[in-house]
Design a protein around this motif. Structure first.
Motif, short mmCIF file in Angstrom:
data_model
loop_
_atom_site.label_atom_id
_atom_site.label_comp_id
_atom_site.label_asym_id
_atom_site.label_seq_id
_atom_site.Cartn_x
_atom_site.Cartn_y
_atom_site.Cartn_z
N GLU A 93 28.82 -62.21 35.28
CA GLU A 93 28.79 -63.06 36.47
C GLU A 93 29.23 -64.48 36.13
O GLU A 93 29.85 -65.15 36.95
N ASN A 94 28.94 -64.92 34.91
CA ASN A 94 29.37 -66.25 34.48
C ASN A 94 30.87 -66.41 34.48
O ASN A 94 31.39 -67.52 34.58
N ILE A 95 31.59 -65.30 34.31
CA ILE A 95 33.05 -65.41 34.34
C ILE A 95 33.62 -64.85 35.64
O ILE A 95 34.76 -64.48 35.74
N GLY A 96 32.75 -64.74 36.64
CA GLY A 96 33.23 -64.42 37.99
C GLY A 96 33.41 -62.95 38.29
O GLY A 96 34.15 -62.60 39.21
N VAL A 97 32.75 -62.08 37.54
CA VAL A 97 32.85 -60.65 37.86
C VAL A 97 31.58 -60.22 38.61
O VAL A 97 30.48 -60.26 38.04
N PRO A 98 31.70 -59.84 39.88
CA PRO A 98 30.51 -59.44 40.63
C PRO A 98 29.89 -58.18 40.04
O PRO A 98 30.61 -57.21 39.73
N THR A 99 28.61 -58.20 39.84
CA THR A 99 27.93 -57.14 39.08
C THR A 99 26.60 -56.77 39.72
O THR A 99 25.90 -57.63 40.24
N ARG A 100 26.27 -55.51 39.67
CA ARG A 100 24.93 -55.07 40.08
C ARG A 100 24.33 -54.24 38.94
O ARG A 100 25.04 -53.42 38.35
N VAL A 101 23.04 -54.47 38.70
CA VAL A 101 22.34 -53.61 37.75
C VAL A 101 21.51 -52.63 38.56
O VAL A 101 20.84 -53.03 39.52
N GLN A 102 21.58 -51.37 38.20
CA GLN A 102 20.70 -50.37 38.82
C GLN A 102 19.87 -49.72 37.71
O GLN A 102 20.41 -49.26 36.71
N THR A 103 18.57 -49.68 37.92
CA THR A 103 17.70 -49.09 36.89
C THR A 103 17.20 -47.71 37.33
O THR A 103 16.92 -47.49 38.51
N SER A 104 17.09 -46.83 36.35
CA SER A 104 16.59 -45.49 36.66
C SER A 104 15.07 -45.50 36.84
O SER A 104 14.51 -44.60 37.45
N VAL A 105 14.43 -46.53 36.28
CA VAL A 105 12.99 -46.71 36.47
C VAL A 105 12.85 -47.92 37.37
O VAL A 105 13.43 -48.96 37.09
N GLU A 106 12.11 -47.80 38.44
CA GLU A 106 12.07 -48.90 39.41
C GLU A 106 11.53 -50.19 38.83
O GLU A 106 10.52 -50.19 38.11
N MET A 107 12.19 -51.26 39.18
CA MET A 107 11.83 -52.59 38.68
C MET A 107 12.34 -53.59 39.71
O MET A 107 13.28 -54.33 39.46
N ARG A 108 11.77 -53.51 40.87
CA ARG A 108 12.34 -54.15 42.05
C ARG A 108 12.62 -55.64 41.95
O ARG A 108 13.56 -56.15 42.55
N GLN A 109 11.77 -56.33 41.20
CA GLN A 109 11.97 -57.79 41.11
C GLN A 109 13.18 -58.14 40.25
O GLN A 109 13.68 -59.25 40.29
N ILE A 110 13.59 -57.18 39.45
CA ILE A 110 14.62 -57.48 38.46
C ILE A 110 15.98 -56.91 38.81
O ILE A 110 17.01 -57.53 38.63
N ALA A 111 15.96 -55.71 39.35
CA ALA A 111 17.25 -55.05 39.64
C ALA A 111 17.04 -53.99 40.73
O ALA A 111 15.90 -53.66 41.07
N GLU A 112 18.16 -53.48 41.23
CA GLU A 112 18.08 -52.41 42.23
C GLU A 112 17.65 -51.11 41.56
O GLU A 112 17.98 -50.89 40.39
N PRO A 113 16.99 -50.24 42.31
CA PRO A 113 16.78 -48.90 41.74
C PRO A 113 18.09 -48.13 41.79
O PRO A 113 18.97 -48.46 42.59
#
Ligand code: UDP
Length: 239
Positions: A93-113
Motif C-alpha cells: 500500500e505504501n507504493i500505491g498497490v491496493p491490497t486486502r488481507v483475508q484470514t482463514s481464522v477470523e480476526m475482524r479488527q485486523i483483516a477481512e475473513p
C-alpha cells in the motif's frame, strides 16, 4: 505492452523469502523489493493473490519437536503467517498497490475473513488479495493453502517463488554437482520421485484439480514478471 500469459495467479511466498539473508523475521528491504516486483505485474493488469508462509517466524513442527502439542504449535504458525501478511500489505500500500488481507481464522479488527466470492471481487477490481492464516487447520501447510485457494478462485497458475533455487532438480544442487534441473514435470512425477517441491498434500491437490505450477528463483530481480509473461524460466509442473 506485452500480453501476460496468466490472468489470475496465486503467488506463494514462503516466510523465508521475506527474511532476506537473516533467515529469521522480516527484512524490510527484501519485502520492499518483492512489493516492487508485484507492483510491476499488477500494472500489467494481472489479478494477483498471494499466499504467505510463516516459517521465518514459527513452524509448527519446531514447536512439536520442543514438546508442544502439534495443533497448538500449528496455530502459532498460522498467526505467524498473518504477521507476514500485514507487513506485506503495508509495503504494497505504501507504493500505491491496493491490497486486502483475508484470514482463514477470523480476526475482524485486523483483516477481512476469507470469503471466496469477496476475494474474487477484489481481484476483479484490481486489488491484490493476501490470503493469511493458511487453511485455518493444523497439520496443513501454506503450500496446501496455495493449492486450495488456487482451485477455489480458479487461478491459472501457482507461482512458487523459491529462495535462491531456480527450479526443480533431481537432487539438491548445493550438495550434488550432478543434479540436473527439470524444465517440465508432471505432478505425478513430483510425487512419485519425492521431489519436494511442495508437500504431498499440496501436490496431490494441485494434481487432482489440474493446477499448473511454476517453480522459480525469487532472488533474481524481475523473475515474477518474466514468469507471468511466459518466459521459460524455472520448472513448470502440470498434468
Ligand atoms: N500452518 C498450519 N496450517 C495451515 C498453514 C500453516 O498449521 O494451513 C502452520 C504450520 O505450523 C506451519 C506454519 O503455519 O509450520 C507456517 O507455515 P509454512 O510452514 O507453510 O510456511 P513457509 O514454510 O511457507 O514459510
Amino acid at each position: 505492452m506485452m500480453e501476460p500469459k496468466y490472468k489470475r495467479v496465486v503467488l506463494k511466498l514462503s516466510g523465508e523469502a521475506l527474511s532476506g539473508n537473516n533467515g529469521f523475521g522480516i527484512d524490510p528491504e527484501t519485502m520492499k523489493g518483492i512489493a516492487k516486483e508485484i507492483k510491476e505485474v499488477h500494472r500489467l493488469g494481472v489479478q494477483i493473490s498471494i499466499v504467505v508462509g510463516g516459517g521465518n517466524i514459527w513452524r509448527g513442527k519446531t514447536g512439536e519437536e520442543m514438546g508442544m502439542e502439534r495443533a497448538q504449535a500449528d496455530y502459532m504458525g498460522m498467526l505467524a503467517t498473518i504477521m507476514n501478511a500485514l507487513g506485506l500489505q503495508d509495503v504494497l500500500e505504501n507504493i500505491g498497490v491496493p491490497t486486502r488481507v483475508q484470514t482463514s481464522v477470523e480476526m475482524r479488527q485486523i483483516a477481512e475473513p476469507y470469503i471466496r466470492r469477496r476475494a474474487e471481487r477484489h481481484l476483479e477490481k484490481g486489488r491484490v488479495v493476501i490470503f493469511a492464516g493458511g487453511t485455518g487447520n493444523p497439520y496443513f501447510s501454506t503450500d496446501t493453502t496455495a493449492s486450495l485457494r488456487a482451485a477455489e478462485i480458479e487461478a491459472d497458475v501457482i507461482l512458487m517463488a523459491k529462495n535462491g533455487v531456480d527450479g526443480v532438480y533431481s537432487d539438491d544442487p548445493r550438495k550434488n554437482d550432478a543434479a540436473v534441473k527439470y524444465d517440465k514435470l508432471s505432478h505425478l512425477e513430483v510425487i512419485s520421485n519425492n521431489l519436494q517441491v511442495m508437500d504431498t498434500t499440496a501436490s496431490s491437490l494441485s494434481m487432482d484439480n489440474n493446477i499448473p505450477l511454476v517453480v522459480f528463483n525469487l532472488n533474481e530481480e524481475g523473475n515474477i514478471r518474466r514468469v507471468i509473461l511466459g518466459e521459460d524460466i524455472g520448472t513448470t509442473i502440470e498434468g
